[in-house]
Design a protein around this motif. Structure first.
Motif, mmCIF file in Angstrom:
data_model
loop_
_atom_site.group_PDB
_atom_site.id
_atom_site.type_symbol
_atom_site.label_atom_id
_atom_site.label_comp_id
_atom_site.label_asym_id
_atom_site.label_seq_id
_atom_site.Cartn_x
_atom_site.Cartn_y
_atom_site.Cartn_z
ATOM 1 N N PRO A 71 0.812 -1.224 0.000
ATOM 2 C CA PRO A 71 0.000 0.000 0.000
ATOM 3 C C PRO A 71 0.845 1.275 0.000
ATOM 4 O O PRO A 71 0.500 2.254 -0.663
ATOM 5 N N PHE A 72 1.957 1.275 0.722
ATOM 6 C CA PHE A 72 2.825 2.445 0.755
ATOM 7 C C PHE A 72 3.470 2.667 -0.612
ATOM 8 O O PHE A 72 3.551 3.796 -1.114
ATOM 9 N N ARG A 73 3.920 1.586 -1.199
ATOM 10 C CA ARG A 73 4.550 1.654 -2.511
ATOM 11 C C ARG A 73 3.543 2.137 -3.560
ATOM 12 O O ARG A 73 3.864 2.974 -4.412
ATOM 13 N N SER A 74 2.322 1.638 -3.491
ATOM 14 C CA SER A 74 1.282 2.034 -4.443
ATOM 15 C C SER A 74 0.954 3.517 -4.302
ATOM 16 O O SER A 74 0.831 4.237 -5.305
ATOM 17 N N ARG A 75 0.800 3.974 -3.062
ATOM 18 C CA ARG A 75 0.487 5.399 -2.837
ATOM 19 C C ARG A 75 1.636 6.281 -3.294
ATOM 20 O O ARG A 75 1.418 7.344 -3.895
ATOM 21 N N THR A 76 2.850 5.870 -3.042
ATOM 22 C CA THR A 76 4.013 6.631 -3.496
ATOM 23 C C THR A 76 4.010 6.749 -5.015
ATOM 24 O O THR A 76 4.227 7.834 -5.560
ATOM 25 N N GLN A 77 3.732 5.654 -5.693
ATOM 26 C CA GLN A 77 3.708 5.685 -7.153
ATOM 27 C C GLN A 77 2.577 6.574 -7.670
ATOM 28 O O GLN A 77 2.763 7.312 -8.634
ATOM 29 N N GLU A 78 1.425 6.533 -7.009
ATOM 30 C CA GLU A 78 0.313 7.413 -7.395
ATOM 31 C C GLU A 78 0.739 8.878 -7.325
ATOM 32 O O GLU A 78 0.439 9.666 -8.228
ATOM 33 N N LEU A 79 1.426 9.227 -6.237
ATOM 34 C CA LEU A 79 1.861 10.613 -6.066
ATOM 35 C C LEU A 79 2.930 10.986 -7.093
ATOM 36 O O LEU A 79 2.919 12.100 -7.624
ATOM 37 N N LEU A 80 3.838 10.081 -7.369
ATOM 38 C CA LEU A 80 4.876 10.358 -8.360
ATOM 39 C C LEU A 80 4.281 10.504 -9.762
ATOM 40 O O LEU A 80 4.789 11.269 -10.581
ATOM 41 N N ASP A 82 1.424 11.827 -10.347
ATOM 42 C CA ASP A 82 0.578 13.029 -10.347
ATOM 43 C C ASP A 82 1.338 14.175 -9.677
ATOM 44 O O ASP A 82 1.087 14.514 -8.521
ATOM 45 N N PRO A 83 2.271 14.801 -10.405
ATOM 46 C CA PRO A 83 3.116 15.843 -9.811
ATOM 47 C C PRO A 83 2.327 17.024 -9.234
ATOM 48 O O PRO A 83 2.746 17.614 -8.234
ATOM 49 N N GLU A 84 1.190 17.341 -9.817
ATOM 50 C CA GLU A 84 0.396 18.465 -9.316
ATOM 51 C C GLU A 84 -0.112 18.193 -7.900
ATOM 52 O O GLU A 84 -0.010 19.038 -7.014
ATOM 53 N N THR A 85 -0.652 16.996 -7.687
ATOM 54 C CA THR A 85 -1.119 16.618 -6.351
ATOM 55 C C THR A 85 0.056 16.533 -5.380
ATOM 56 O O THR A 85 -0.049 16.981 -4.238
ATOM 57 N N LEU A 86 1.149 15.971 -5.829
ATOM 58 C CA LEU A 86 2.337 15.869 -4.983
ATOM 59 C C LEU A 86 2.813 17.249 -4.558
ATOM 60 O O LEU A 86 3.084 17.490 -3.379
ATOM 61 N N ASP A 87 2.911 18.177 -5.509
ATOM 62 C CA ASP A 87 3.333 19.543 -5.184
ATOM 63 C C ASP A 87 2.377 20.198 -4.187
ATOM 64 O O ASP A 87 2.804 20.901 -3.265
#
Length: 119
Positions: A71-80, A82-87
């Motif tokens: 789950p942590f790996r999946s969420r990290t990949q989702e954020l990577l 989607d740079p706008e959400t990550l920012d």
């Protein structure tokens, strides 16, 4: 990668799976990790692996760890992806950190007797 690291974990030349941090620190570490991640007591794990080799313990622990980190790996990949959400998340975190830091810095200035910084 996680499974590979677990399977290559250092144990010892013996094949008995038992918790003994002094004589069997590698196996004890693996048992502790599995106990924490599964909520299974170390005593129960020792019984489960009685008569089995280190390979069985390492294979099972690798599976448990992969399940734990997925789950942590999946969420990290989702954020990577989607740079706008990550920012946006990083900006919110920075704002919270600035608020805490400003309060701490003001308290420190007051205790030390410094004048507050002018912005």
């Amino acid at each position: 990668m996680t499974a590979k690291k677990v399977k290559s974990a250092v144990t010892d030349t013996d094949t008995v799976i038992r918790f003994d941090p002094v004589e069997k620190p590698g196996v004890s570490n693996l048992l502790t990790i599995q106990s924490v991640l599964t909520g299974t007591s170390i005593e129960e794990l020792e019984q489960r692996y009685e008569g089995k080799g280190y390979g069985a313990l390492k294979t099972d622990l690798a599976e448990v760890m992969v399940d734990f980190v997925t789950p942590f790996r999946s969420r990290t990949q989702e954020l990577l992806d989607d740079p706008e959400t990550l920012d946006s998340l990083l900006a919110k975190g920075a704002e919270k950190a600035r608020a805490v830091a400003a309060e701490t810095l003001a308290e420190t200035y007051d205790r030390v007797g410094f004048l507050p910084a002018k912005h």
